[in-house]
Design an enzyme around this catalytic site. Structure first.
Site, PDB file in Angstrom:
ATOM      1  N   LYS A 162       0.842  -1.203   0.000  1.00 16.12           N
ATOM      2  CA  LYS A 162       0.000   0.000   0.000  1.00 16.12           C
ATOM      3  C   LYS A 162       0.876   1.252   0.000  1.00 16.12           C
ATOM      4  O   LYS A 162       1.824   1.362   0.792  1.00 16.12           O
ATOM      5  CB  LYS A 162      -0.896   0.008   1.239  1.00 16.12           C
ATOM      6  N   ASP A 190      -0.446  -0.852  -4.559  1.00 14.73           N
ATOM      7  CA  ASP A 190      -1.816  -0.306  -4.598  1.00 14.73           C
ATOM      8  C   ASP A 190      -1.816   1.097  -3.999  1.00 14.73           C
ATOM      9  O   ASP A 190      -1.604   1.266  -2.793  1.00 14.73           O
ATOM     10  CB  ASP A 190      -2.761  -1.221  -3.811  1.00 14.73           C
ATOM     11  N   GLU A 218      -1.993  -0.683  -8.875  1.00 15.90           N
ATOM     12  CA  GLU A 218      -3.446  -0.714  -8.737  1.00 15.90           C
ATOM     13  C   GLU A 218      -3.980   0.683  -8.406  1.00 15.90           C
ATOM     14  O   GLU A 218      -3.466   1.354  -7.516  1.00 15.90           O
ATOM     15  CB  GLU A 218      -3.762  -1.709  -7.614  1.00 15.90           C
ATOM     16  N   ASP A 243      -9.208  -0.725  -9.899  1.00 14.75           N
ATOM     17  CA  ASP A 243      -9.950  -1.289  -8.763  1.00 14.75           C
ATOM     18  C   ASP A 243     -11.189  -0.423  -8.505  1.00 14.75           C
ATOM     19  O   ASP A 243     -12.279  -0.706  -9.015  1.00 14.75           O
ATOM     20  CB  ASP A 243      -9.039  -1.376  -7.524  1.00 14.75           C
ATOM     21  N   LYS A 267     -14.230  -7.266  -7.228  1.00 12.51           N
ATOM     22  CA  LYS A 267     -14.542  -7.537  -5.813  1.00 12.51           C
ATOM     23  C   LYS A 267     -16.051  -7.710  -5.707  1.00 12.51           C
ATOM     24  O   LYS A 267     -16.813  -6.883  -6.238  1.00 12.51           O
ATOM     25  CB  LYS A 267     -14.122  -6.366  -4.923  1.00 12.51           C
TER      26      LYS A 267
HETATM   27  C1  LIG Z   1      -7.799  -6.429   1.902  1.00 11.18           C
HETATM   28  C2  LIG Z   1      -7.287  -6.346   0.482  1.00 11.18           C
HETATM   29  N1  LIG Z   1      -6.009  -6.905   0.376  1.00 11.18           N
HETATM   30  C3  LIG Z   1      -7.211  -4.899   0.038  1.00 11.18           C
HETATM   31  O1  LIG Z   1      -6.148  -4.350   0.065  1.00 11.18           O
HETATM   32  N2  LIG Z   1      -8.319  -4.329  -0.361  1.00 11.18           N
HETATM   33  C4  LIG Z   1      -8.294  -2.928  -0.623  1.00 11.18           C
HETATM   34  C5  LIG Z   1      -9.454  -2.229  -0.004  1.00 11.18           C
HETATM   35  C6  LIG Z   1      -9.654  -2.671   1.402  1.00 11.18           C
HETATM   36  C7  LIG Z   1     -10.448  -1.821   2.314  1.00 11.18           C
HETATM   37  O2  LIG Z   1     -10.137  -0.643   2.504  1.00 11.18           O
HETATM   38  O3  LIG Z   1     -11.355  -2.417   2.902  1.00 11.18           O
HETATM   39  C8  LIG Z   1      -8.008  -2.597  -2.042  1.00 11.18           C
HETATM   40  O4  LIG Z   1      -7.684  -3.467  -2.857  1.00 11.18           O
HETATM   41  O5  LIG Z   1      -8.058  -1.443  -2.397  1.00 11.18           O
HETATM   42 MG   LIG Z   2      -7.173  -1.803  -4.391  1.00  9.34          MG
END
Ligand SMILES: C[C@H](N)C(=O)N[C@H](CCC(=O)O)C(=O)O
Ligand SMILES: [Mg+2]
Length: 362
Positions: A162, A190, A218, A243, A267
């Site tokens: 992240k 991401d 991402e 995403d 998702k």
């Molecule tokens: C949990 C998953 N690995 C993830 O990173 N999802 C996020 C959004 C998650 C959230 O804020 O609940 C994504 O892909 O942006």
């Molecule tokens: Mg994402």
């Protein structure tokens, strides 16, 4: 198999560590759970996380949408009439995709139980296991490096890092992690909408110049900024994955036709469940675009439904289904087996979970 009742409850599971992205910090999975009860006594289960900053859904809005709109429209329908149920589910209320996803996956659970087969086989049966990444939260560099090394020591060979909270430090974050984990670990990044289009091109180009070997980036820019996504995608070599910009099959068609991303993250909480997610799979396959299956902060309950979709369809080539691993406890019985990076399907009918840690259903 007639739908007799649709009931709502809540679950709360602590995360092993705070989950931090450019959009939010979370310490608990605090989700709505759903059970759909059939006249045969069979039960289908679903779950919806209230991801207000992405889907706009809250616990209150999910519970209200299910109780006041979805439940009265679906009670009395035959589970064999899956198409009719899905038409009603998606027309009885606009948006509210997390509420729809929870009910959709519970209905698919029942539907597969009706036919006595594990859901993934009925969705296409493309594979029986897959590997997921694990998320490294955005933090000071030393902490992110330590988290990345910990994940690798637990067997993860794909890390989702992240970034996007402060653009200036992001190249250094990724460079430090790459140096620590070595060349054989796959790194995906991401930004959760945290960069501007120009900043994205500068950061991604810098990562390319430094040979950091990033698998994909991402959602670099704002969800609504499709022109910005296109700007970035056309100026860098690193594949861009949409995403937050893609909720519906129509969004997927738009993004693909505009060349605004190279890949799509599906998702269930954005699509409103498996029924619509399958349409995105079909669109992507027609255009030759690969998909990732992702999750929000969800427990093993709803992530298991996503795992079935992942094993159903070969167009899903990447998985970000780390929700269960991010939780500090696993109070569920049955379903796919999540052993850190490796997820293996069970042959139980439906999604496969048999016990849900919720005491009050209404
Ligand atoms: C949990 C998953 N690995 C993830 O990173 N999802 C996020 C959004 C998650 C959230 O804020 O609940 C994504 O892909 O942006
Ligand atoms: Mg994402």
């Amino acid at each position: 198999m007639i739908i007799r009742d649709i009931q709502v409850g809540e679950i709360s599971l602590p995360l092993a560590r705070p989950f931090k992205t450019a959009l939010r910090t979370v310490e608990h999975v605090d989700d709505i759970v759903v059970r759909v009860v059939a006249d045969t006594g069979e039960v289908g289960y679903g779950e919806a996380p209230p991801t207000a900053v992405i889907t706009g859904d809250t616990k209150g809005s999910v519970a209200c949408a299910i109780r006041e709109f979805i439940r009265p429209n679906l009670i009395g329908m035959d589970v064999e009439d899956l198409d009719g149920i899905m038409k009603r589910l998606h027309s009885c209320i606009l948006k509210n995709t997390s509420a729809k996803a929870a009910v959709d996956m519970a209905i698919y659970d029942l539907w597969a139980k009706r036919w006595g087969a594990p859901l993934y086989k009925l969705l296409g049966g493309a594979r029986t296991s897959f590997r997921t990444d694990i998320t490294i939260s955005v933090n000071p560099i030393d902490e992110m490096v330590a988290d990345a090394l910990d994940a690798v020591s637990r067997g993860y060979d794909i890390l989702k890092i992240k970034v996007g909270k402060d653009g200036t430090g992001d190249v250094e974050r990724i460079a430090a992690i790459r140096e620590a984990v070595g060349p054989d670990v796959q790194l995906r990044v991401d930004a959760n909408q945290g960069w501007t289009p120009k900043q994205s091109v500068a950061i991604i180009s810098a990562m390319e110049d430094r040979n950091l070997n990033i698998e994909l980036v991402e959602q670099p820019v704002k969800a609504h900024d499709i022109a910005g996504m296109q700007f970035v995608t056309s100026r860098v070599y690193t594949p861009i994955l949409a995403d937050e910009s893609v909720f519906s099959p129509a969004d997927a068609i738009d993004i693909i036709q505009k060349g605004a991303a190279d890949l799509i993250n599906i998702k269930l909480m954005k699509t409103g469940g498996i029924h619509q997610a399958l349409k995105i799979c079909d669109v992507a396959e027609l255009y030759g675009v690969e998909c990732m299956i992702g999750c929000m902060l969800e427990s093993k309950l709803s992530v298991s439904a996503a795992a079935h979709l992942c094993c159903g369809r070969s167009v899903i080539t990447k998985a970000d289904l780390d929700g269960p691993s991010l939780c500090s406890v696993d109070p569920f019985t049955g379903g796919p087996v999540f052993e850190e990076a490796l997820v293996t399907m069970s042959e139980a009918p439906g999604v496969g979970l048999s016990a849900i840690p919720c005491e009050h259903w209404s």
